[in-house]
Design a protein around this motif. Structure first.
Motif, mmCIF file in Angstrom:
data_model
loop_
_atom_site.group_PDB
_atom_site.id
_atom_site.type_symbol
_atom_site.label_atom_id
_atom_site.label_comp_id
_atom_site.label_asym_id
_atom_site.label_seq_id
_atom_site.Cartn_x
_atom_site.Cartn_y
_atom_site.Cartn_z
ATOM 1 N N GLY A 1 -14.983 -1.896 15.487
ATOM 2 C CA GLY A 1 -14.271 -2.931 16.280
ATOM 3 C C GLY A 1 -12.710 -2.525 16.698
ATOM 4 N N SER A 2 -12.103 -3.149 17.217
ATOM 5 C CA SER A 2 -10.721 -2.915 17.875
ATOM 6 C C SER A 2 -9.656 -3.451 16.799
ATOM 7 C CB SER A 2 -10.536 -3.321 18.960
ATOM 8 O OG SER A 2 -11.419 -3.009 19.998
ATOM 9 N N PHE A 3 -8.604 -2.655 16.759
ATOM 10 C CA PHE A 3 -7.408 -3.348 15.927
ATOM 11 C C PHE A 3 -6.215 -2.771 16.434
ATOM 12 C CE2 PHE A 3 -7.770 0.646 13.859
ATOM 13 C CZ PHE A 3 -6.647 0.853 12.902
ATOM 14 N N SER A 4 -5.027 -3.210 16.022
ATOM 15 C CA SER A 4 -3.714 -2.533 16.317
ATOM 16 C C SER A 4 -3.300 -1.936 15.063
ATOM 17 C CB SER A 4 -2.854 -4.009 16.637
ATOM 18 O OG SER A 4 -3.162 -4.580 17.789
ATOM 19 N N ARG A 5 -2.892 -0.567 15.366
ATOM 20 C CA ARG A 5 -2.561 0.275 14.440
ATOM 21 C C ARG A 5 -1.398 0.566 14.600
ATOM 22 N NH1 ARG A 5 -3.898 6.506 15.559
ATOM 23 N NH2 ARG A 5 -3.116 7.553 13.707
ATOM 24 N N GLY A 6 -0.347 0.509 13.287
ATOM 25 C CA GLY A 6 0.974 1.037 13.431
ATOM 26 C C GLY A 6 1.918 -0.176 13.090
ATOM 27 N N ASP A 7 3.297 -0.228 13.055
ATOM 28 C CA ASP A 7 4.255 -1.015 12.770
ATOM 29 C C ASP A 7 4.095 -2.410 13.563
ATOM 30 O OD1 ASP A 7 6.395 -2.586 12.017
ATOM 31 O OD2 ASP A 7 7.834 -1.315 13.326
ATOM 32 N N LEU A 8 3.610 -3.383 12.979
ATOM 33 C CA LEU A 8 3.025 -4.697 13.800
ATOM 34 C C LEU A 8 4.375 -5.733 13.323
ATOM 35 C CD1 LEU A 8 -0.475 -5.052 13.013
ATOM 36 C CD2 LEU A 8 0.647 -3.994 15.022
ATOM 37 N N GLN A 9 5.319 -5.410 12.432
ATOM 38 C CA GLN A 9 6.473 -6.351 11.903
ATOM 39 C C GLN A 9 7.588 -5.819 12.509
ATOM 40 O OE1 GLN A 9 3.682 -5.647 9.633
ATOM 41 N NE2 GLN A 9 2.977 -7.673 10.232
ATOM 42 N N GLY A 10 7.804 -4.564 13.171
ATOM 43 C CA GLY A 10 9.049 -4.397 13.630
ATOM 44 C C GLY A 10 10.016 -3.574 12.619
ATOM 45 N N ASP A 11 9.883 -3.535 11.720
ATOM 46 C CA ASP A 11 10.602 -2.842 10.699
ATOM 47 C C ASP A 11 10.186 -1.539 10.024
ATOM 48 O OD1 ASP A 11 8.605 -4.156 9.125
ATOM 49 O OD2 ASP A 11 10.116 -5.397 7.884
ATOM 50 N N GLY A 12 9.232 -1.183 10.552
ATOM 51 C CA GLY A 12 8.598 0.247 9.966
ATOM 52 C C GLY A 12 9.128 1.141 10.346
ATOM 53 N N ASP A 13 8.780 2.543 9.871
ATOM 54 C CA ASP A 13 9.282 3.841 10.333
ATOM 55 C C ASP A 13 9.106 4.032 11.866
ATOM 56 O OD1 ASP A 13 10.433 3.988 7.968
ATOM 57 O OD2 ASP A 13 8.478 4.882 6.945
ATOM 58 N N ALA B 1 2.461 5.538 -3.273
ATOM 59 C CA ALA B 1 1.928 6.298 -4.638
ATOM 60 C C ALA B 1 2.773 5.445 -6.025
ATOM 61 C CB ALA B 1 2.330 7.770 -5.011
ATOM 62 N N TRP B 2 2.377 5.758 -7.147
ATOM 63 C CA TRP B 2 2.851 5.160 -8.181
ATOM 64 C C TRP B 2 4.459 5.419 -8.474
ATOM 65 C CZ3 TRP B 2 5.304 8.600 -11.481
ATOM 66 C CH2 TRP B 2 4.760 9.988 -11.481
ATOM 67 N N SER B 3 5.040 6.346 -7.849
ATOM 68 C CA SER B 3 6.463 6.883 -7.957
ATOM 69 C C SER B 3 7.333 6.271 -6.602
ATOM 70 C CB SER B 3 6.466 8.424 -8.260
ATOM 71 O OG SER B 3 5.832 8.939 -7.183
ATOM 72 N N PHE B 4 6.593 5.597 -5.976
ATOM 73 C CA PHE B 4 7.453 5.550 -4.551
ATOM 74 C C PHE B 4 7.655 4.033 -4.542
ATOM 75 C CE2 PHE B 4 6.212 9.749 -3.517
ATOM 76 C CZ PHE B 4 6.920 10.151 -2.273
ATOM 77 N N PRO B 5 8.940 3.523 -3.817
ATOM 78 C CA PRO B 5 8.905 2.237 -3.633
ATOM 79 C C PRO B 5 8.049 1.540 -2.758
ATOM 80 C CG PRO B 5 10.550 3.596 -2.127
ATOM 81 C CD PRO B 5 9.566 4.602 -2.905
ATOM 82 N N VAL B 6 8.184 -0.065 -2.684
ATOM 83 C CA VAL B 6 6.979 -0.758 -2.406
ATOM 84 C C VAL B 6 6.952 -0.656 -0.776
ATOM 85 C CG1 VAL B 6 8.584 -2.752 -1.972
ATOM 86 C CG2 VAL B 6 6.261 -2.971 -2.245
ATOM 87 N N GLN B 7 8.084 -0.199 -0.030
ATOM 88 C CA GLN B 7 8.207 0.089 1.305
ATOM 89 C C GLN B 7 7.117 1.132 1.848
ATOM 90 O OE1 GLN B 7 9.663 -1.499 3.765
ATOM 91 N NE2 GLN B 7 9.720 -0.286 5.600
ATOM 92 N N GLU B 8 6.890 1.957 0.961
ATOM 93 C CA GLU B 8 5.946 3.220 1.338
ATOM 94 C C GLU B 8 4.523 2.559 1.091
ATOM 95 O OE1 GLU B 8 7.251 5.624 2.804
ATOM 96 O OE2 GLU B 8 9.498 4.832 2.269
ATOM 97 N N VAL B 9 4.308 1.535 0.524
ATOM 98 C CA VAL B 9 2.650 1.054 0.144
ATOM 99 C C VAL B 9 2.199 0.102 1.433
ATOM 100 C CG1 VAL B 9 2.950 1.451 -2.269
ATOM 101 C CG2 VAL B 9 2.991 -0.907 -1.229
ATOM 102 N N ARG B 10 3.184 -0.082 2.450
ATOM 103 C CA ARG B 10 2.521 -0.927 3.491
ATOM 104 C C ARG B 10 1.530 -0.215 4.091
ATOM 105 N NH1 ARG B 10 5.575 -0.275 7.487
ATOM 106 N NH2 ARG B 10 6.761 1.564 6.600
ATOM 107 N N SER B 11 0.673 -1.154 4.786
ATOM 108 C CA SER B 11 -0.699 -0.642 5.380
ATOM 109 C C SER B 11 -0.326 0.125 6.561
ATOM 110 C CB SER B 11 -1.519 -1.719 6.070
ATOM 111 O OG SER B 11 -1.983 -2.783 4.980
ATOM 112 N N ALA B 12 0.782 0.364 7.217
ATOM 113 C CA ALA B 12 1.241 1.054 8.593
ATOM 114 C C ALA B 12 1.764 2.323 8.043
ATOM 115 C CB ALA B 12 2.042 0.231 9.355
ATOM 116 N N ASN B 13 2.216 2.318 6.816
ATOM 117 C CA ASN B 13 3.027 3.431 6.437
ATOM 118 C C ASN B 13 2.394 4.852 6.335
ATOM 119 O OD1 ASN B 13 5.424 4.636 5.054
ATOM 120 N ND2 ASN B 13 4.278 5.294 3.518
ATOM 121 N N ARG B 14 3.038 6.049 6.872
ATOM 122 C CA ARG B 14 2.558 7.246 6.970
ATOM 123 C C ARG B 14 3.255 8.210 6.582
ATOM 124 N NH1 ARG B 14 2.353 8.973 11.913
ATOM 125 N NH2 ARG B 14 0.487 10.203 11.894
#
Length: 486
Positions: free
Chosen positions: A265-277, A451-464
């Motif tokens: 199916g189709s989906f929107s990939r990437g930063d959808l909240q506007g506060d990503g990298d 990962a276990w050693s990274f802050p919560v910002q890095e576990v977002r679905s869009a994070n690369r």
């Protein structure tokens, strides 16, 4: 010894063993010796006794699936036809093979590498073993909890918990088992962390053996999850349609990683909240064909099987343990080698997911920061500030956190995961399909999930994130895609 006597002896032993718990056989046991010799027949042993760290387990012959004898201080391991796994020291020191048309063969246990037992047709019997125990050394078996009350010292003080009110109990062992932290998830969803004041929990296996398991040796206790008489693979809080589960058999009869079939199916990939990298922008619409993807990250147990089969060196586990932990210290190239090996062993096509496939699967049909919503919630992931037992210390065994809406575990946090794509700084050149970015050689490959050693910002679905394809790290692993027939 005459042929007539041998045949009569075999028949008498069959009658004797049938009274010990099975009705008939559908094949032969296969005994492999350390010198490479292989014998087919029937192992004339009514029960197998294993001395574990928690007590003695006695398993009827008819329930045995595999016996692996350890070398160089490694424990002996038993797997039953129910899927139970036990490790310890086998108490029997000599076994007898019954062979039609050949003399009986006594074999010293020290000479045996492994025994594969034929499947037996069992007499119907109901086993009251609704609970599942997983230990720090990766034993995994159905049981019944005998302890009625569990005493925990939490942040709020002493807490007395009735075992009937508990859904899950997770334990992380620190300092090589000298200390531990525990977490209780109650039936109503309340989560409490602390340490138990009593030394152990008492359980009884489906075979009638009573064990005292110290909390410092326990990894997970799941209560009232095994509702059938036959042991099934435990997928915690499984939300998926069983028809979508795929687990291919290999040539030797063992199973590959469990997969979930996902419709395209189709989906929107990437930063959808506007506060990503910046590398997550601009968001792009992607259309994907159906595919299957691993429910879990590939584990040490699965990867070690690949190493044993190919003679490849086994990766370091950082002292955290192997078994059901996600395999770490593997490169992008190692991950592809495993996928190619699994493809050959199953006759199916396995590969790393594309960057788009990974994000689609990780989101689970959501468009929020995390698959569970936009806010950080306790005990949803393993990261440096996610409130888990393992945060900032080590990886967690797979499946210790709730699955996303597609039924996938650990797509947020725990361990970064390799994907197929070359690294690009943004999505401006995306074509809008599921083809991985880049082909052939490239300097860096994409890793996903945090990962276990990274802050919560890095576990977002869009994070690369990105890394060199030859680099191995204690925070990077992988899960696989299995291609589906048209």
């Amino acid at each position: 010894m005459s042929l007539r006597f041998v045949t009569l002896y075999v028949l008498l032993q069959m009658v004797f063993l049938s009274t010990a718990g099975y009705a008939n056989t559908t094949g032969y046991d296969v005994v492999t010796l350390k010198n490479g010799d292989i014998y087919n027949g029937t192992v004339a042993q009514p029960r197998f006794t294993l001395k574990t760290d928690y007590g003695v387990v006695s398993i009827p012959y008819a329930r045995m699936a595999r016996l692996l004898l350890g070398d160089d201080g490694e424990p002996d391991r038993i797997t039953t036809h129910f899927g139970d796994r036990f490790s310890g020291e086998l108490q029997e020191r000599e076994l007898t093979m019954l062979r039609v048309l050949d003399p009986t063969l006594p074999v010293a246990v020290e000479e045996i590498r492994e025994i594969q037992f034929a499947h037996r047709t069992l007499r119907p019997k109901i086993y009251r073993a609704p609970d599942i125990v997983i230990t720090q050394n990766d034993d995994n078996f159905s049981t019944r909890v005998i302890s009625e009350e569990l005493l925990m010292t939490s942040r709020d003080g002493l807490k007395i918990t009735n075992s009937s009110d508990i859904q899950l109990l997770d334990v992380v062992s620190l300092n090589e088992g000298e200390d531990y932290l525990a977490q209780i998830t109650s039936n109503d969803g309340e989560i409490v962390q602390g340490k138990f004041t009593q030394p152990a929990v008492t359980v009884e296996t489906r075979f009638g053996s009573r064990l005292e398991i110290p909390f410092a040796h326990l990894s997970r206790l799941a209560l009232r999850v095994n509702h059938s008489g036959k042991r099934t693979r435990f997928l915690s809080v499984l939300r998926v349609n069983p028809a979508d589960l795929i687990q291919d058999s290999m040539r030797d009869g063992s199973l590959g990683p469990p997969m979930i079939a996902i419709g395209g199916g189709s989906f929107s990939r990437g930063d959808l909240q506007g506060d990503g990298d910046s590398d997550e922008k601009p968001p792009v619409k992607i259309r994907l064909a159906p595919f299957a993807i691993g429910i879990y990250e590939v584990t040490f147990r699965e990867y070690d099987q690949f190493c044993d089969d190919t003679g490849r060196g086994k990766p370091d586990d950082q002292g955290w343990g192997r078994g059901s932990r996600p395999v770490v210290n593997v490169s992008w190239e190692d991950a592809n080698a495993y996928a190619e090996w699994l493809s050959r062993r199953t006759g199916q096509r396995y590969r790393l997911p594309t960057d788009a496939e990974w994000e689609y699967a990780a989101r689970g049909g959501t468009s929020s920061r995390f698959w569970w919503g936009n806010e950080v919630l306790p005990s949803r992931a393993n990261c440096a500030d996610c409130g888990s037992l393992w945060e900032s210390e080590m990886s967690a065994p797979v499946g210790r956190f709730p699955p996303n809406p597609f039924g996938l575990h650990d797509t947020a946090g725990n361990i970064f995961e390799w994907v197929a794509d070359c690294w690009r700084d943004n999505f401006s050149a995306e074509t809008g399909n599921d083809t991985p970015a880049g082909d052939g050689e490239c300097g860096k490959r994409v890793i996903r999930g945090g990962a276990w050693s990274f802050p919560v910002q890095e576990v977002r679905s869009a994070n690369r994130w990105r890394d060199f394809p030859t680099r191995r790290s204690d925070d990077t692993c992988f899960r696989l895609v299995r291609e589906l027939d048209d």
